[in-house]
Scaffold this motif. Structure first.
Motif, PDB file in Angstrom:
ATOM      1  N   SER A  30       0.913  -0.806   0.160  1.00  0.00           N
ATOM      2  CA  SER A  30      -0.212   0.194   0.211  1.00  0.00           C
ATOM      3  C   SER A  30       0.650   1.034  -0.027  1.00  0.00           C
ATOM      4  CB  SER A  30      -0.513  -0.202   1.419  1.00  0.00           C
ATOM      5  OG  SER A  30      -0.009  -0.143   2.288  1.00  0.00           O
ATOM      6  N   ARG A  36      -3.501   9.827  -3.877  1.00  0.00           N
ATOM      7  CA  ARG A  36      -4.168   8.737  -3.963  1.00  0.00           C
ATOM      8  C   ARG A  36      -3.684   7.689  -3.350  1.00  0.00           C
ATOM      9  NH1 ARG A  36      -7.036   8.852  -9.889  1.00  0.00           N
ATOM     10  NH2 ARG A  36      -4.634   8.182  -9.790  1.00  0.00           N
ATOM     11  N   HIS A  39      -3.591   0.165  -3.179  1.00  0.00           N
ATOM     12  CA  HIS A  39      -3.517  -1.106  -2.171  1.00  0.00           C
ATOM     13  C   HIS A  39      -3.240  -1.964  -3.469  1.00  0.00           C
ATOM     14  CE1 HIS A  39      -4.674   0.924   1.698  1.00  0.00           C
ATOM     15  NE2 HIS A  39      -5.276   1.387   0.863  1.00  0.00           N
ATOM     16  N   SER A  63      -6.562  -1.827  -5.388  1.00  0.00           N
ATOM     17  CA  SER A  63      -7.041  -0.525  -5.361  1.00  0.00           C
ATOM     18  C   SER A  63      -7.098   0.680  -5.496  1.00  0.00           C
ATOM     19  CB  SER A  63      -8.408  -0.669  -3.765  1.00  0.00           C
ATOM     20  OG  SER A  63      -8.904  -2.390  -3.939  1.00  0.00           O
ATOM     21  N   GLU A  65      -7.890   4.837  -4.127  1.00  0.00           N
ATOM     22  CA  GLU A  65      -9.169   5.200  -3.808  1.00  0.00           C
ATOM     23  C   GLU A  65     -10.365   3.903  -3.554  1.00  0.00           C
ATOM     24  OE1 GLU A  65      -9.314   8.152  -2.722  1.00  0.00           O
ATOM     25  OE2 GLU A  65      -6.674   8.732  -2.511  1.00  0.00           O
ATOM     26  N   ASP A  66     -11.577   4.802  -4.726  1.00  0.00           N
ATOM     27  CA  ASP A  66     -12.399   4.086  -4.263  1.00  0.00           C
ATOM     28  C   ASP A  66     -12.769   2.914  -5.263  1.00  0.00           C
ATOM     29  OD1 ASP A  66     -13.106   6.145  -5.757  1.00  0.00           O
ATOM     30  OD2 ASP A  66     -15.402   6.816  -4.951  1.00  0.00           O
ATOM     31  N   GLU A  67     -11.588   2.802  -6.046  1.00  0.00           N
ATOM     32  CA  GLU A  67     -12.014   2.166  -7.183  1.00  0.00           C
ATOM     33  C   GLU A  67     -10.804   0.694  -7.144  1.00  0.00           C
ATOM     34  OE1 GLU A  67     -11.053   1.592 -12.487  1.00  0.00           O
ATOM     35  OE2 GLU A  67     -10.401   3.656 -11.190  1.00  0.00           O
ATOM     36  N   THR A  68     -11.778  -0.406  -7.430  1.00  0.00           N
ATOM     37  CA  THR A  68     -11.136  -1.408  -7.789  1.00  0.00           C
ATOM     38  C   THR A  68     -11.000  -1.933  -8.343  1.00  0.00           C
ATOM     39  OG1 THR A  68     -11.744  -1.465  -4.939  1.00  0.00           O
ATOM     40  CG2 THR A  68     -11.067  -4.180  -5.949  1.00  0.00           C
TER      41      THR A  68
END
Length: 93
Positions: A30, A36, A39, A63, A65-68
């Motif tokens: 990470s 941003r 991980h 990942s 931020e909020d996009e995986t």
């Protein structure tokens, strides 16, 4: 945790410092890239990418931020194998 700086792939944007962590019997990193949180995780488990008949020994998760993003991974010691099962069937080595 130990900080490492992995080399950027050819043509990639930039290097950034990551911290290695262990979890789910796998490997993870990470760090912060361009402001941003990022991980990366490689975890043991059978994985098939899309319509491929190849079965990979690891799952890969990235990942930002909020996009995986989800995918599969292998190593030279644990290569992907060709499956005889239909692409829409169960994953069997």
């Amino acid at each position: 945790a130990r900080e490492i700086k992995p080399p950027a792939p050819s043509g990639a944007g930039a290097d950034f410092v990551v911290t290695r962590f262990a979890g789910n019997n796998g490997l993870g990193f990470s760090g912060e890239w361009d402001g941003r949180m990022v991980h990366f995780a490689i975890t043991p488990g059978q994985c098939r990418a899309g319509q491929s008949r190849l079965v990979f020994p690891y799952t890969a998760t990235v990942s930002i931020e909020d996009e995986t993003l989800l995918g599969c991974a292998h190593t030279s010691d644990a290569p992907a194998i060709q499956s005889e099962a239909p692409v829409n069937g169960p994953v069997e080595p």
